[in-house]
Design a protein around this motif. Structure first.
Motif, PDB file in Angstrom:
ATOM      1  N   ALA A 157     159.792  35.776 -23.460  1.00 44.69           N
ATOM      2  CA  ALA A 157     159.974  37.335 -22.925  1.00 44.69           C
ATOM      3  C   ALA A 157     158.915  37.456 -21.684  1.00 44.69           C
ATOM      4  CB  ALA A 157     159.871  38.389 -23.760  1.00 44.69           C
ATOM      5  N   GLU A 158     157.753  36.894 -21.888  1.00 41.21           N
ATOM      6  CA  GLU A 158     156.516  37.147 -20.854  1.00 41.21           C
ATOM      7  C   GLU A 158     156.971  36.444 -19.572  1.00 41.21           C
ATOM      8  OE1 GLU A 158     152.817  36.215 -22.440  1.00 41.21           O
ATOM      9  OE2 GLU A 158     151.839  37.320 -21.083  1.00 41.21           O
ATOM     10  N   ASN A 173     159.894  38.256 -17.852  1.00 40.15           N
ATOM     11  CA  ASN A 173     159.625  39.331 -17.309  1.00 40.15           C
ATOM     12  C   ASN A 173     158.789  38.905 -15.765  1.00 40.15           C
ATOM     13  OD1 ASN A 173     157.416  41.483 -16.449  1.00 40.15           O
ATOM     14  ND2 ASN A 173     158.236  42.310 -18.400  1.00 40.15           N
ATOM     15  N   HIS A 174     157.791  38.033 -15.805  1.00 38.16           N
ATOM     16  CA  HIS A 174     157.148  37.621 -14.675  1.00 38.16           C
ATOM     17  C   HIS A 174     158.308  37.425 -13.516  1.00 38.16           C
ATOM     18  CE1 HIS A 174     153.300  35.809 -12.830  1.00 38.16           C
ATOM     19  NE2 HIS A 174     154.534  35.553 -11.956  1.00 38.16           N
ATOM     20  N   GLU A 183     161.318  38.074 -13.238  1.00 40.03           N
ATOM     21  CA  GLU A 183     161.960  39.489 -12.863  1.00 40.03           C
ATOM     22  C   GLU A 183     161.164  40.304 -11.748  1.00 40.03           C
ATOM     23  OE1 GLU A 183     164.364  40.785 -16.887  1.00 40.03           O
ATOM     24  OE2 GLU A 183     163.190  42.245 -15.896  1.00 40.03           O
ATOM     25  N   GLN A 184     159.936  40.397 -12.097  1.00 37.88           N
ATOM     26  CA  GLN A 184     159.031  40.975 -10.879  1.00 37.88           C
ATOM     27  C   GLN A 184     159.101  40.518  -9.819  1.00 37.88           C
ATOM     28  OE1 GLN A 184     155.500  42.046 -13.423  1.00 37.88           O
ATOM     29  NE2 GLN A 184     156.381  43.897 -13.973  1.00 37.88           N
ATOM     30  N   HIS A 236     149.226  43.382 -16.866  1.00 36.45           N
ATOM     31  CA  HIS A 236     150.074  42.084 -17.270  1.00 36.45           C
ATOM     32  C   HIS A 236     149.910  41.056 -16.455  1.00 36.45           C
ATOM     33  CE1 HIS A 236     152.983  43.483 -14.347  1.00 36.45           C
ATOM     34  NE2 HIS A 236     153.090  44.696 -14.797  1.00 36.45           N
ATOM     35  N   TYR A 246     151.709  39.329 -14.112  1.00 33.29           N
ATOM     36  CA  TYR A 246     152.277  39.246 -12.852  1.00 33.29           C
ATOM     37  C   TYR A 246     151.232  40.233 -12.044  1.00 33.29           C
ATOM     38  CZ  TYR A 246     155.232  39.823  -8.809  1.00 33.29           C
ATOM     39  OH  TYR A 246     155.604  39.660  -7.433  1.00 33.29           O
ATOM     40  N   TRP A 297     151.801  44.617 -26.513  1.00 32.89           N
ATOM     41  CA  TRP A 297     153.070  45.101 -25.686  1.00 32.89           C
ATOM     42  C   TRP A 297     153.214  46.298 -25.225  1.00 32.89           C
ATOM     43  CZ3 TRP A 297     156.689  41.552 -23.793  1.00 32.89           C
ATOM     44  CH2 TRP A 297     156.456  40.282 -24.061  1.00 32.89           C
ATOM     45  N   SER A 334     156.117  48.490 -18.870  1.00 28.11           N
ATOM     46  CA  SER A 334     155.618  48.429 -17.529  1.00 28.11           C
ATOM     47  C   SER A 334     156.184  49.507 -16.445  1.00 28.11           C
ATOM     48  CB  SER A 334     156.311  47.131 -16.652  1.00 28.11           C
ATOM     49  OG  SER A 334     157.387  47.248 -16.541  1.00 28.11           O
ATOM     50  N   GLU A 335     155.597  49.461 -15.288  1.00 26.74           N
ATOM     51  CA  GLU A 335     156.143  50.669 -14.411  1.00 26.74           C
ATOM     52  C   GLU A 335     157.683  50.805 -14.283  1.00 26.74           C
ATOM     53  OE1 GLU A 335     152.908  47.924 -13.434  1.00 26.74           O
ATOM     54  OE2 GLU A 335     155.241  47.595 -12.810  1.00 26.74           O
ATOM     55  N   LYS A 336     158.279  49.672 -14.414  1.00 22.62           N
ATOM     56  CA  LYS A 336     159.976  49.889 -14.156  1.00 22.62           C
ATOM     57  C   LYS A 336     160.310  49.879 -15.495  1.00 22.62           C
ATOM     58  CE  LYS A 336     159.868  46.933  -9.972  1.00 22.62           C
ATOM     59  NZ  LYS A 336     158.404  46.583 -10.083  1.00 22.62           N
ATOM     60  N   ARG A 365     160.142  48.259 -18.153  1.00 25.42           N
ATOM     61  CA  ARG A 365     160.352  47.129 -18.995  1.00 25.42           C
ATOM     62  C   ARG A 365     159.343  46.698 -19.902  1.00 25.42           C
ATOM     63  NH1 ARG A 365     160.893  44.354 -14.160  1.00 25.42           N
ATOM     64  NH2 ARG A 365     162.913  45.012 -13.099  1.00 25.42           N
ATOM     65  N   ARG A 366     159.377  46.044 -20.829  1.00 26.64           N
ATOM     66  CA  ARG A 366     158.572  45.579 -21.901  1.00 26.64           C
ATOM     67  C   ARG A 366     157.877  44.577 -21.082  1.00 26.64           C
ATOM     68  NH1 ARG A 366     157.145  47.593 -26.639  1.00 26.64           N
ATOM     69  NH2 ARG A 366     157.124  45.592 -27.435  1.00 26.64           N
ATOM     70  N   ALA A 367     156.268  44.839 -21.217  1.00 26.95           N
ATOM     71  CA  ALA A 367     155.567  43.527 -20.692  1.00 26.95           C
ATOM     72  C   ALA A 367     154.318  43.531 -21.600  1.00 26.95           C
ATOM     73  CB  ALA A 367     155.016  43.875 -19.155  1.00 26.95           C
ATOM     74  N   LYS A 368     153.603  42.511 -21.395  1.00 29.95           N
ATOM     75  CA  LYS A 368     152.432  42.162 -22.249  1.00 29.95           C
ATOM     76  C   LYS A 368     151.178  42.545 -21.425  1.00 29.95           C
ATOM     77  CE  LYS A 368     151.370  38.980 -25.852  1.00 29.95           C
ATOM     78  NZ  LYS A 368     151.401  37.402 -26.032  1.00 29.95           N
ATOM     79  N   TYR A 382     147.232  42.864 -21.198  1.00 31.88           N
ATOM     80  CA  TYR A 382     146.086  42.215 -21.614  1.00 31.88           C
ATOM     81  C   TYR A 382     144.710  43.348 -21.145  1.00 31.88           C
ATOM     82  CZ  TYR A 382     148.487  37.832 -21.948  1.00 31.88           C
ATOM     83  OH  TYR A 382     149.481  36.864 -22.568  1.00 31.88           O
TER      84      TYR A 382
END
Lengths: 326, 100
Positions: A33-34, A37-38, A40-41, B13, B15, B53, B56-58, B60-63, B65
Motif C-alpha cells: 500500500a505504501e 500510494n507513493h 499515485e502521488q 509520509h 513522498y 496510518w 493524506s491531504e488528498k 488517501r490512506r498514507a503511512k 512517520y
C-alpha cells in the motif's frame, strides 16, 4: 552511555522483528500500500507538471523503480532476510525429500533406530550408575564387597558371586558370623547392617502365593534412616535372639494391593513358610530395599528368623548362627 | 540523517519526505525514489522513528512517520560527527604545502 544506547537499539530491533514475523501478512500489505500510494502521488504531481496521464504514469513507474526490489530491501531492513532464507531452505528440503520417498524412509528409519538405541543405553546406564535408593543421604551408604584369591575359604556361597581374573572370587555376600564380627569393630563406619533377599511362599489374607522377602538385621532401618509410613520398623530388639522376632514390615505396594492402604493391616498375620508373622509396619512409598532400585521385596523380616524359615538350598550355607555354634 | 531532520519538524509520509528534503536543499538534492523506503524501515526497526496510518491531504490512506526521543538523540550525535568530520577535512584541505 554507548552501552545503554546499544541495549535500547537491540531491544527496539528485537521487538520490531517479532512484530514483523507475527504480523507478516499485515506487513506485506502495508508495504504494498505504501509503495502504491507513493506511485499515485508521484503520478499526480507529474500530471500537474503537464504530462499526459499515460506519460506521467510511465515516468513515475520508471522513477520509482522495481517495487519488488524495494520490498525485498525493506524486508532486509527489518531483519527478515535470514528468517525468510531459512524458511525457503526448509521448504526446498521438504520438496526434495518428498520427491524421493525411498531415501526419506530409510533415512528416517536409521535416525529413529540410532536415537532409540541411544535412549535405551542411556536409560540403562542411568539406572545402573546414577539412580539412588530412596533414602535420605543415599551417598553415605556403601555396599561392601570382599575379594579373595584362588585360595579363598568360602566354598558354598548362597547369593551372587563373580570370578576375578586369576582364579579368585568376589562377592557382596558375607557369612553372618563375619558380619557380626565386623559390626563389633566398625572401623570408621557409622553403622553396619546386613540383608538377604530371597523368595518364599507366603499366605497373605488367606491367599497363598510366592513373595519376595528381605531378611534384615535389627539395625537395618536405622542404618538406612528409613521410617515406615505407618506402624514401626524392625528394631534391634526384634533381631536379638535367633529363632525369635516373628514380625514383618510390608512394602507400600503390598499394602495398597492387599490391604487397600488401611491401617487395619497392622496386627494382621502373614504365614511365611509355615511361620506366623505379625505385620508391624509399612514401608514408605518409594523404598525398594537395599539391593536394587527397581522393585521392592514385599516383606521385610528380622534375620533372626532365618533358621525357622527352612529356606531351600542345595548345600549347607555359611549363614550359620553363632549362638548355636554351627 | 537527512530523513531524521526532515521529520523533526513534524510527521511526514514517504513522498512528503522526498519533497521536503528537496525543498530544504534548495532543489539541489534529489534522492532516488526507491531507496527511501528501505532507509525508513531501517530507522523504524532501530526505534529512531515510529509510524502510523493516517489520511493524506488528498484523503488517501498514507503511512506517517514521526521522530522519537531516540531519533532526536541520534540526529544530534550524527550531526556532531558530521560537523566534526567536515572541520577535520576542511583543516586538511587548508594546509599549504611546506616550503623547504
Amino acid at each position: 552511555m554507548k552501552l545503554r544506547e546499544d541495549a535500547l537499539r537491540w531491544n527496539a530491533e528485537f521487538r520490531s522483528w517479532i512484530r514483523a514475523v507475527t504480523h507478516r501478512g499485515r506487513l506485506e500489505s502495508d508495504m504494498e500500500a505504501e509503495l502504491e500510494n507513493h506511485l499515485e502521488q508521484l503520478t499526480s504531481d507529474l500530471i500537474r507538471a503537464g504530462h499526459s496521464a499515460q506519460e506521467a504514469a510511465r515516468r513515475a513507474r520508471i522513477a520509482l523503480g522495481p517495487a519488488l526490489m524495494h520490498k525485498e530491501e525493506m524486508r532486509a531492513s527489518l531483519g527478515l532476510r535470514w528468517f525468510d532464507q531459512i524458511g525457503g531452505d526448509v521448504r526446498y528440503a521438504v520438496r526434495m525429500l518428498r520427491k524421493s520417498p525411498g531415501f526419506t524412509v530409510i533415512a528416517v528409519f536409521s535416525l529413529a533406530l540410532a536415537i532409540g538405541a541411544n535412549t535405551a543405553i542411556f536409560s540403562l546406564a542411568k539406572f545402573l550408575l546414577y539412580d539412588r535408593l530412596e533414602i535420605p543421604h543415599p551417598e553415605g551408604l556403601k555396599l561392601l564387597r570382599w575379594t579373595g584369591d584362588a585360595k579363598v575359604v568360602a566354598q558354598s556361597l548362597w547369593g551372587d558371586f563373580d570370578n576375578t581374573p586369576g582364579g579368585g572370587t568376589t562377592s557382596s555376600v558375607f557369612p553372618y558370623p563375619i558380619y557380626r564380627e565386623m559390626s563389633l569393630h566398625p572401623a570408621g563406619m557409622q553403622s553396619l547392617a546386613g540383608f538377604k533377599e530371597e523368595s518364599m511362599n507366603a499366605t497373605v489374607r488367606g491367599t497363598a502365593r510366592s513373595v519376595n522377602l528381605a531378611m534384615v538385621t535389627g539395625n537395618y532401618y536405622d542404618t538406612l534412616e528409613v521410617h515406615p509410613e505407618v506402624g514401626r520398623a524392625i528394631q534391634p530388639s526384634d533381631d536379638a535372639v535367633s529363632g525369635l522376632g516373628d514380625v514383618a514390615v510390608i512394602s507400600n505396594s503390598l499394602w495398597s494391593r492387599e490391604f487397600g492402604r488401611s491401617p487395619a493391616a497392622l496386627g494382621q498375620t502373614i504365614t511365611l513358610n509355615e511361620e506366623k508373622l505379625t505385620i508391624i509396619g509399612v514401608n514408605p512409598p518409594r523404598f525398594t530395599g537395599a539391593k536394587n532400585v527397581l522393585e521392592s521385596p514385599d516383606l521385610f523380616v528380622p534375620i533372626s528368623l532365618e533358621p525357622l524359615l527352612k529356606v531351600q538350598r542345595a548345600k549347607r550355607s555359611d549363614l550359620a548362627n553363632p549362638t548355636s555354634g554351627g | 540523517m537527512l530523513i531524521l531532520k526532515a521529520v523533526s519538524l513534524g510527521p511526514l509520509h514517504g513522498y512528503g519526505m522526498l519533497l521536503r528534503i528537496r525543498q530544504n536543499s534548495g532543489e539541489e538534492l534529489v534522492i532516488q525514489q526507491g531507496s527511501l523506503y528501505p532507509a525508513l524501515y531501517r530507522l523504524e526497526h532501530q526505534g529512531a522513528i515510529t509510524s502510523e496510518w493516517g489520511d493524506s491531504e488528498k484523503n488517501r490512506r498514507a503511512k506517517y512517520y514521526r521522530r522519537t526521543k531516540v531519533g532526536r538523540k541520534r540526529l544530534q550525535a550524527e550531526t556532531e560527527k558530521w560537523n566534526k568530520m567536515a572541520g577535520i577535512i576542511a583543516g586538511i584541505l587548508r594546509t599549504t604545502p611546506e616550503s623547504t
